[in-house]
Design an enzyme around this catalytic site. Structure first.
Site, PDB file in Angstrom:
ATOM      1  CG  ASP A   8       2.247  55.000  76.086  1.00 11.45           C
ATOM      2  OD1 ASP A   8       2.421  53.899  76.617  1.00 11.45           O
ATOM      3  OD2 ASP A   8       3.025  55.960  76.235  1.00 11.45           O
ATOM      4  CG  HIS A  68       4.484  54.345  79.476  1.00 13.52           C
ATOM      5  ND1 HIS A  68       4.562  54.915  78.227  1.00 13.52           N
ATOM      6  CD2 HIS A  68       5.598  54.723  80.136  1.00 13.52           C
ATOM      7  CE1 HIS A  68       5.687  55.609  78.141  1.00 13.52           C
ATOM      8  NE2 HIS A  68       6.335  55.512  79.280  1.00 13.52           N
ATOM      9  CB  SER A 100       7.964  58.322  79.811  1.00 13.24           C
ATOM     10  OG  SER A 100       8.309  57.336  78.899  1.00 13.24           O
TER      11      SER A 100
END
Ligand SMILES: *[C@@H]1O[C@H](CO)[C@@H](O)[C@H](O)[C@H]1NC(C)=O
Ligand SMILES: *[C@@H]1O[C@H](CO)[C@@H](O)[C@H](O)[C@H]1NC(C)=O
Ligand SMILES: *[C@@H]1O[C@H](CO)[C@@H](O)[C@H](O)[C@H]1NC(C)=O
Ligand SMILES: [Ca+2]
Ligand SMILES: [Ca+2]
Ligand SMILES: [Ca+2]
Length: 616
Positions: free
Chosen positions: A157, A198, A373
């Site tokens: 990520d 994230h 996600s």
């Protein structure tokens, strides 16, 4: 681009070099993007140290030895979350008043972390309008002493805040790397809007620590996370993806990816060559031959997109995971496709307090992690529990366990469009949710008694290569009658994945095509749904592998039917050039050596179907 560097370093020994200073990319007249990464071949034997020195002298970084020689073209990969802009100040790491949930039976065994009561996906007590017990059933796994010990999940990520107090003791530095800036420290790059939060949020869902008064807990709170930073550079390259997915395959058990090709509903894209090789190598050789587990977010393109047009999600080697919301509906952003294996949970309910609570940047916590996600790392956590329960599970065992232990629970017939249906051996599936939501307790229990499934074969069951027009009004219907390689050494009698490899040319509007594949046992998979935004009239599909998991466990011998049609008000044209049917599965019944605990379990039902079949 300084082309002379390329020719200067051409030779026989291959290293990947990346320009040290340049961060921009250039665009060629054809519109193709070129990045500052090169694969370089040396004319004489060069070791890593020397390659490093040569690279440095010429203003490059040496990224390491690999196998081909091309300038890397750049493409776009995007994170799969719905971001609501929120000022960092509004996010705190202090307990917030959520009211204690009463549960006399298990209260003593529940985590004491302040955000745990908000983690409805771990334990749904009906908080904020949720359905009681519509959750990952993790408590049932934890109660067996299974918490993810000695399992590492890599978060591929935008970095991981490995100094976060809820993550730092579960951080596996040895297995981590930063491919966005070529160093061993995958720390997220700072931006004012916290764009790079994230990966840290995903990491906390897997392995945030328990009972430490910080944030909540991870699904596998004694497991380790590695950070693989690879999303934070101007463009993605095949090399960065390949290096990421092949990084430390014996130290990393599970790779979790919450990104992919743009979910704009008009992209058809997937892994390039080196990345494809890295994934194949991971499943065949990773984990000392047991195979790495690749978990994929199925996509956030909603009804506009179809995840079978995403070659990462639709791959047989990835487990793609969709999301359900807290009351059993699907989220508005959920993409459907027949390759989705199962689902976990994410945001999308009206109540804003039903996002995914997890760790956030700089020691903070968040309650608003979102999108598919947030769903994929929950699955990675559940698989980490299964691997602790039985460390000898292969990548295929994990998929079989997923199919057999995922549950419909209280999931709806999504939007009344995609009904729950029984396949030919009694497995209930749904086009949006796959085989249902993961059940950690069920998976751990079955993992403990599991015996590795028999070898897998790949049967090229037949193909049609006659060019045929797709009619403007009704459907083009084609059939392949197959013996599924019976009598050969690739005989498949019990299905795992099925692929329809399809070439379609000269369509007036690619997005208006719909395709259905029906198995000999009558299971109909929608392998491509209408994508209203896809107005492509040039590329069509070239040997694109549309995959379905819905026929899992079925017998493949007999007639397979492909239906291709336009779903459009306007008259459309197009030609089907090729359909090849590829079957994957076992020759021998996969669950023969298992003894189901309950006659009502999915295992018992499929096993009985297989036994009845053998008596025929
Ligand atoms: C942990 O896992 C590795 C393989 O990844 C294995 O070699 C080792 O024996 C395991 N350690 C324990 C304590 O189970
Ligand atoms: C990728 O692989 C395909 C099929 O093997 C080949 O035709 C193509 O040239 C390769 N592309 C690159 C950039 O190497
Ligand atoms: C598709 O279009 C190309 C370019 O116009 C043409 O050469 C080809 O013959 C067409 N194929 C079919 C099946 O119409
Ligand atoms: Ca770094
Ligand atoms: Ca904690
Ligand atoms: Ca998509």
């Amino acid at each position: 681009m300084p082309k002379k560097c390329y020719s200067l370093l051409l030779g026989l020994f291959l290293f990947a070099l990346s320009l040290a200073q340049v961060t921009s990319s250039t665009s060629s007249s054809s519109g193709e993007l070129f990045t500052s990464s090169f694969l370089v071949r040396f004319k004489r034997s060069v070791d890593n140290k020397e390659a490093h020195d040569i690279a440095k002298r010429n203003g490059f970084h040496n990224i390491g030895a690999i196998h081909t020689a091309v300038q890397q073209s750049g493409f776009k990969r995007v994170k799969r979350g719905f971001r609501t802009l929120k000022s960092p100040a509004a996010i705190s790491n202090y307990p917030i008043d959520i009211g204690q949930i009463q549960d006399k039976d298990s209260a003593s065994k529940l985590p004491t972390d302040p955000y745990f009561p908000l983690q409805w996906y771990l334990r749904n007590t009906g908080q904020n309008g949720g359905k009681v017990r519509l959750d990952l059933n993790v408590q049932a796994a934890w109660d067996q002493g299974i918490t993810g010990k000695n399992v590492t999940t890599a978060i591929m990520d935008d970095g991981v805040d490995y100094m976060h107090p809820d993550l730092k003791f579960n951080y596996n530095a040895e297995a981590s790397y930063d491919f966005s800036s070529n160093d061993p420290f995958p720390y997220p790059r700072y931006t004012d809007d916290w764009f790079n939060s994230h990966g840290t949020r995903c990491a906390g869902e897997v392995a945030a620590a328990r009972d430490n008064d910080i944030c909540g807990v991870g699904v596998a709170y004694d497991s380790k996370v590695a950070g693989i930073r690879m999303l934070d550079q101007p463009y993605m390259t095949d090399l960065i993806e390949a290096n990421s997915m092949g990084h430390e395959p014996h130290k990393i058990d599970i790779y979790s990816a919450s990104w992919g090709p743009t979910d704009d509903g008009k992209t058809v894209d997937g892994p390039r060559n080196a990345t494809m090789r890295a994934i194949v190598q991971g499943v065949n050789e990773g984990r000392r031959g047991l195979g790495n587990i690749y978990v994929w977010a199925s996509g956030d393109g909603g009804e506009e997109d179809d995840c079978n047009c995403d070659g990462y999600a639709a791959s047989m080697w990835t487990i793609s995971i969709n999301s359900a919301i807290n009351d059993g509906q699907n989220a508005h952003y959920d993409e459907s496709c027949s390759s989705t294996l199962a689902s976990t949970f994410s945001n999308g309910a009206k109540d804003p307090n039903t996002g995914v609570a997890t760790t956030d940047l700089y020691g903070k916590c968040t309650t608003t992690h979102s999108g598919t996600s947030a769903a994929a790392p929950e699955a990675a956590g559940v698989f980490a529990l299964a691997l602790e329960a039985n460390p000898s599970l292969t990548w295929r065992d994990i998929q079989h366990l997923t199919v057999l232990t995922s549950k419909r629970n209280s999931l709806y017939d999504a939007k009344n469009r995609f009904h729950w249906t029984m396949n030919g051996v009694g497995l209930e599936f749904n086009h949006l949710f796959g085989f249902g939501v993961l059940d950690a307790g069920g998976m751990v229990t079955l993992a403990k008694q599991w015996r590795t499934v028999p070898p897998r074969y790949h049967c090229e069951a037949g193909s049609i290569t006659k060019l045929q027009p797709i009619p403007a009004t009704n459907s083009l219907v084609l059939k392949i009658d197959t013996n599924a390689c019976r009598g050969s050494d690739t005989e498949v009698n019990y299905l795992e994945h099925v692929q329809a490899v399809i070439t379609i040319v000269n369509t007036t509007r690619r997005g208006d095509i719909e395709m259905f594949l029906t198995s000999p046992m009558g299971t109909k998979s929608m392998i491509l749904s209408r994508r209203p935004n896809d107005d492509d009239k040039r590329d069509g599909f070239t040997k694109w592998p549309f995959m379905t998991t819905h026929t899992w466990g079925e017998y493949p011998q007999g007639k397979w039917t492909l239906e291709v049609k336009f779903n459009s008000q306007e008259p459309q044209e197009g030609w089907l050039k090729e359909w090849s049917l590829v079957l994957h599965g076992t020759k021998d019944p996969p669950y023969r050596t298992l003894s189901p605990k309950s006659p009502h379990s999915k295992l018992a039902i499929v096993k009985k179907a297989h036994e009845d079949r053998q008596k025929m």
